[in-house]
Design a protein around this motif. Structure first.
Motif, PDB file in Angstrom:
ATOM      1  N   SER A 190       0.874  -1.195   0.136  1.00  0.00           N
ATOM      2  CA  SER A 190       0.172  -0.077  -0.003  1.00  0.00           C
ATOM      3  C   SER A 190       0.651   1.197  -0.170  1.00  0.00           C
ATOM      4  CB  SER A 190      -0.957   0.259   1.313  1.00  0.00           C
ATOM      5  OG  SER A 190      -1.410  -1.186   1.279  1.00  0.00           O
ATOM      6  N   LEU A 191       0.533   2.318  -0.763  1.00  0.00           N
ATOM      7  CA  LEU A 191       1.486   3.452  -0.860  1.00  0.00           C
ATOM      8  C   LEU A 191       0.330   4.489  -0.613  1.00  0.00           C
ATOM      9  CD1 LEU A 191       3.244   2.585  -4.183  1.00  0.00           C
ATOM     10  CD2 LEU A 191       4.236   2.478  -1.926  1.00  0.00           C
ATOM     11  N   TYR A 192       0.893   5.596   0.260  1.00  0.00           N
ATOM     12  CA  TYR A 192       0.028   6.700   0.799  1.00  0.00           C
ATOM     13  C   TYR A 192       0.899   7.870   0.753  1.00  0.00           C
ATOM     14  CZ  TYR A 192      -2.785   3.021   2.649  1.00  0.00           C
ATOM     15  OH  TYR A 192      -3.819   1.867   2.790  1.00  0.00           O
ATOM     16  N   SER A 193      -0.052   9.106   0.545  1.00  0.00           N
ATOM     17  CA  SER A 193       0.491  10.329   0.834  1.00  0.00           C
ATOM     18  C   SER A 193      -0.206  10.843   1.818  1.00  0.00           C
ATOM     19  CB  SER A 193       0.599  11.088  -0.519  1.00  0.00           C
ATOM     20  OG  SER A 193      -0.640  11.386  -1.006  1.00  0.00           O
ATOM     21  N   VAL A 194       0.565  11.392   2.690  1.00  0.00           N
ATOM     22  CA  VAL A 194      -0.223  12.105   3.884  1.00  0.00           C
ATOM     23  C   VAL A 194      -0.132  13.573   4.000  1.00  0.00           C
ATOM     24  CG1 VAL A 194      -0.830  12.022   6.432  1.00  0.00           C
ATOM     25  CG2 VAL A 194      -0.216   9.828   5.112  1.00  0.00           C
ATOM     26  N   ASP A 195      -0.967  14.238   3.785  1.00  0.00           N
ATOM     27  CA  ASP A 195      -0.761  15.881   3.618  1.00  0.00           C
ATOM     28  C   ASP A 195      -1.320  16.423   4.915  1.00  0.00           C
ATOM     29  OD1 ASP A 195       0.127  16.846   0.890  1.00  0.00           O
ATOM     30  OD2 ASP A 195      -0.883  14.898   0.637  1.00  0.00           O
ATOM     31  N   ILE A 217       2.978  17.586  10.295  1.00  0.00           N
ATOM     32  CA  ILE A 217       3.356  16.305   9.656  1.00  0.00           C
ATOM     33  C   ILE A 217       4.289  15.693  10.643  1.00  0.00           C
ATOM     34  CG2 ILE A 217       5.215  16.690   8.334  1.00  0.00           C
ATOM     35  CD1 ILE A 217       2.170  15.021   7.302  1.00  0.00           C
ATOM     36  N   ALA A 218       5.097  16.321  11.322  1.00  0.00           N
ATOM     37  CA  ALA A 218       6.231  15.836  12.333  1.00  0.00           C
ATOM     38  C   ALA A 218       5.406  14.932  13.347  1.00  0.00           C
ATOM     39  CB  ALA A 218       7.118  16.811  12.759  1.00  0.00           C
ATOM     40  N   LEU A 219       4.282  15.627  13.789  1.00  0.00           N
ATOM     41  CA  LEU A 219       3.721  14.986  14.981  1.00  0.00           C
ATOM     42  C   LEU A 219       2.739  13.675  14.502  1.00  0.00           C
ATOM     43  CD1 LEU A 219       2.056  18.150  16.636  1.00  0.00           C
ATOM     44  CD2 LEU A 219       3.957  16.585  17.458  1.00  0.00           C
ATOM     45  N   ARG A 240       9.404   9.517   1.803  1.00  0.00           N
ATOM     46  CA  ARG A 240       9.737  10.976   1.379  1.00  0.00           C
ATOM     47  C   ARG A 240       8.996  11.836   2.028  1.00  0.00           C
ATOM     48  NH1 ARG A 240       9.070  11.333  -4.744  1.00  0.00           N
ATOM     49  NH2 ARG A 240       6.809  10.717  -4.223  1.00  0.00           N
ATOM     50  N   LEU A 241       9.502  13.241   2.272  1.00  0.00           N
ATOM     51  CA  LEU A 241       9.144  14.232   3.284  1.00  0.00           C
ATOM     52  C   LEU A 241       9.218  15.585   2.682  1.00  0.00           C
ATOM     53  CD1 LEU A 241       7.911  14.949   6.142  1.00  0.00           C
ATOM     54  CD2 LEU A 241      10.077  15.187   6.942  1.00  0.00           C
ATOM     55  N   VAL A 247      12.047  29.895   3.038  1.00  0.00           N
ATOM     56  CA  VAL A 247      12.533  29.874   4.363  1.00  0.00           C
ATOM     57  C   VAL A 247      12.072  30.709   5.373  1.00  0.00           C
ATOM     58  CG1 VAL A 247      14.207  31.762   4.101  1.00  0.00           C
ATOM     59  CG2 VAL A 247      14.993  29.843   5.405  1.00  0.00           C
ATOM     60  N   ASN A 248      11.126  31.760   5.365  1.00  0.00           N
ATOM     61  CA  ASN A 248      10.839  33.039   5.929  1.00  0.00           C
ATOM     62  C   ASN A 248       9.156  32.741   5.969  1.00  0.00           C
ATOM     63  OD1 ASN A 248      10.547  33.831   3.378  1.00  0.00           O
ATOM     64  ND2 ASN A 248      10.872  36.012   4.156  1.00  0.00           N
ATOM     65  N   THR A 249       8.575  31.637   5.793  1.00  0.00           N
ATOM     66  CA  THR A 249       7.205  31.310   5.827  1.00  0.00           C
ATOM     67  C   THR A 249       6.583  30.050   6.778  1.00  0.00           C
ATOM     68  OG1 THR A 249       7.195  32.401   3.599  1.00  0.00           O
ATOM     69  CG2 THR A 249       5.077  31.136   4.175  1.00  0.00           C
ATOM     70  N   VAL A 250       5.848  30.163   7.290  1.00  0.00           N
ATOM     71  CA  VAL A 250       4.930  29.211   8.163  1.00  0.00           C
ATOM     72  C   VAL A 250       4.460  28.464   7.123  1.00  0.00           C
ATOM     73  CG1 VAL A 250       3.403  28.498   9.782  1.00  0.00           C
ATOM     74  CG2 VAL A 250       4.636  30.484  10.440  1.00  0.00           C
ATOM     75  N   PRO A 251       5.070  27.015   6.896  1.00  0.00           N
ATOM     76  CA  PRO A 251       4.537  26.311   5.886  1.00  0.00           C
ATOM     77  C   PRO A 251       3.107  26.041   5.988  1.00  0.00           C
ATOM     78  CG  PRO A 251       5.747  24.993   7.284  1.00  0.00           C
ATOM     79  CD  PRO A 251       5.899  26.352   7.670  1.00  0.00           C
ATOM     80  N   ALA A 252       2.330  26.094   4.897  1.00  0.00           N
ATOM     81  CA  ALA A 252       1.026  26.038   4.862  1.00  0.00           C
ATOM     82  C   ALA A 252       0.445  24.425   4.673  1.00  0.00           C
ATOM     83  CB  ALA A 252       0.277  26.982   3.928  1.00  0.00           C
ATOM     84  N   ARG A 253       1.363  23.938   4.039  1.00  0.00           N
ATOM     85  CA  ARG A 253       1.373  22.382   3.668  1.00  0.00           C
ATOM     86  C   ARG A 253       2.664  21.417   3.745  1.00  0.00           C
ATOM     87  NH1 ARG A 253      -2.913  21.275   0.051  1.00  0.00           N
ATOM     88  NH2 ARG A 253      -3.236  18.777  -0.437  1.00  0.00           N
ATOM     89  N   ALA A 254       2.493  20.355   4.134  1.00  0.00           N
ATOM     90  CA  ALA A 254       3.570  19.314   4.116  1.00  0.00           C
ATOM     91  C   ALA A 254       3.176  17.896   3.957  1.00  0.00           C
ATOM     92  CB  ALA A 254       4.378  19.531   5.565  1.00  0.00           C
TER      93      ALA A 254
END
Length: 386
Positions: A190-195, A217-219, A240-241, A247-254
């Motif tokens: 099984s292969l997943y992408s978790v966003d 995503i780290a949690l 893959r992560l 670099v100066n933006t709170v990421p909206a997606r991971a």
């Protein structure tokens, strides 16, 4: 001339065909390269079948732009399906750093072990059988060579399942296990992408207004990894992560990609349900899950009768001490076993280093393995006719 003698006579041409195919790079995700590879495979097979007196046109089946090639031999009912693929994992240019070579009984080159030599063995096993007993001896055999196995067989899965349905056996020419072991069981994949979906904000001016998708995503990663169950042979591996954007933006997606391997369908379903039910940890964040069960489990029961035939025929083919193995990797044999057709895998090259820089094939095993495939085809067709 016996089938084994015919396979010995095919040694030189088989090695030459393998070299041609290895020296034509065919990464799965390069459409132009795969199309050209399909052209070359068609040319190679046509030459070998014609020399053996086999009249069979190549059928090029293009699905979502990916070329697959099928040869249906004879006019009788479909009995035996030989399954191979012509795509590889290696990017264009690999030959410059890892060129083809054949020295000291060892063949090297990108894709030689997975699975160019296995493809060549399938072609020459069919040709050797026709050489010794005429083209009628392969009536009922289908050779299917797909173009996207290394990236999940997304376009070829239905074709493979349809082609296998109604057959008495599927012989998969994927590379052998250690010491030439046949693969009688494979884990399901099984292969997943978790966003993680958060909210962007300036990292310096007002980070508190953002929702950090990277933290979310780290949690989630330890929770995902904890779904593994070693006692049942289930592995759940975050791979893959990635996170956006600057670099100066709170990421909206991971995103994290997840590879799941399981020995039972029940375990596949358990992990699938758990991943799809992951709750977010951070206020204001959301979890989206893509992907799912890619390949069903290939259980040993599917291969048991064919493995027994192979063991009985091995001495005549010159294969010593044939063994079996269950592996974590999957193949298109998972699909054929999944639709209830007896499937034997790992009949291809003996060697090692699949997907690695030390990929290699031990040449001494090529002729005996080719003879084993030819004898299996003959045995299966005789049994069907009895």
């Amino acid at each position: 001339m016996s089938i084994v003698d015919a396979c010995r006579a095919h040694r030189g041409p088989l090695l030459a065909d393998a070299q041609r195919l290895i020296c034509h790079e065919s990464p799965s995700d390069d459409r132009a390269a795969i199309e050209a590879s399909a052209d070359l495979v068609t040319e190679v097979v046509a030459a070998r079948f014609s020399a053996a007196g086999i009249e069979a046109d190549a059928e090029r089946i293009v699905i979502d732009g990916c070329p697959h090639i099928r040869w249906r031999l004879g006019s009788g009912p479909r009995r035996v399906l030989l399954l191979a693929h012509h795509d590889t994992v290696w990017p264009l240019g690999t030959l410059q750093t890892h060129p083809f070579s054949l020295e000291g009984g060892v063949m090297r080159g990108p894709g030689c072990f997975d699975m160019v030599v296995g493809l060549a063995q399938a072609v020459h096993a069919i040709a050797a059988l026709a050489d010794t007993h005429g083209a009628a001896a392969v009536d009922g055999v289908t050779l299917l060579v797909t173009g996207d196995e290394e990236i999940g067989s997304l376009t070829s899965r239905e074709l493979i399942q349809t082609e296998a349905t109604g057959c008495d056996a599927v012989l998969v020419l994927e590379a052998a296990g250690p010491a030439g072991a046949l693969k009688t069981a494979r884990k399901g994949v099984s292969l997943y992408s978790v966003d993680a979906i958060g909210k962007a904000a300036h990292a310096g001016l007002e980070p508190e207004k953002g929702v950090n998708a990277a933290i979310e995503i780290a949690l989630q990663i330890p929770r995902i990894a904890a779904l593994a169950d070693p006692a049942h042979g289930t592995t759940v591996t975050p791979t893959r992560l990635a996170a956006d954007t600057t670099v100066n933006t709170v990421p909206a997606r991971a995103r994290v990609d997840v590879d799941v391997r399981a020995t039972t369908a029940a375990e596949q379903r358990r992990v699938d349900k758990a991943i799809r039910s992951l709750p977010p940890e951070l206020a204001g964040s959301r979890i989206q899950v893509g992907g799912g069960i890619n390949r069903p489990v290939m259980e040993r029961a599917s291969a048991a009768s064919l493995y027994a035939r192979a063991v009985a025929l091995a001495p005549a083919a010159g294969v010593e001490c044939l063994t079996e193995i269950a592996v974590g990797g999957a193949s298109d044999g998972n699909f054929t076993a999944g639709v209830g057709v007896p499937t034997l895998d790992g009949l291809g090259a003996v060697g090692g280093g699949a997907h690695a820089v030390d990929e290699h094939v031990l040449v001494e095993h090529i002729v005996p393995r080719t003879a084993l495939v030819a004898l299996l085809i003959q045995d299966l067709l005789k049994a069907d006719a009895a």
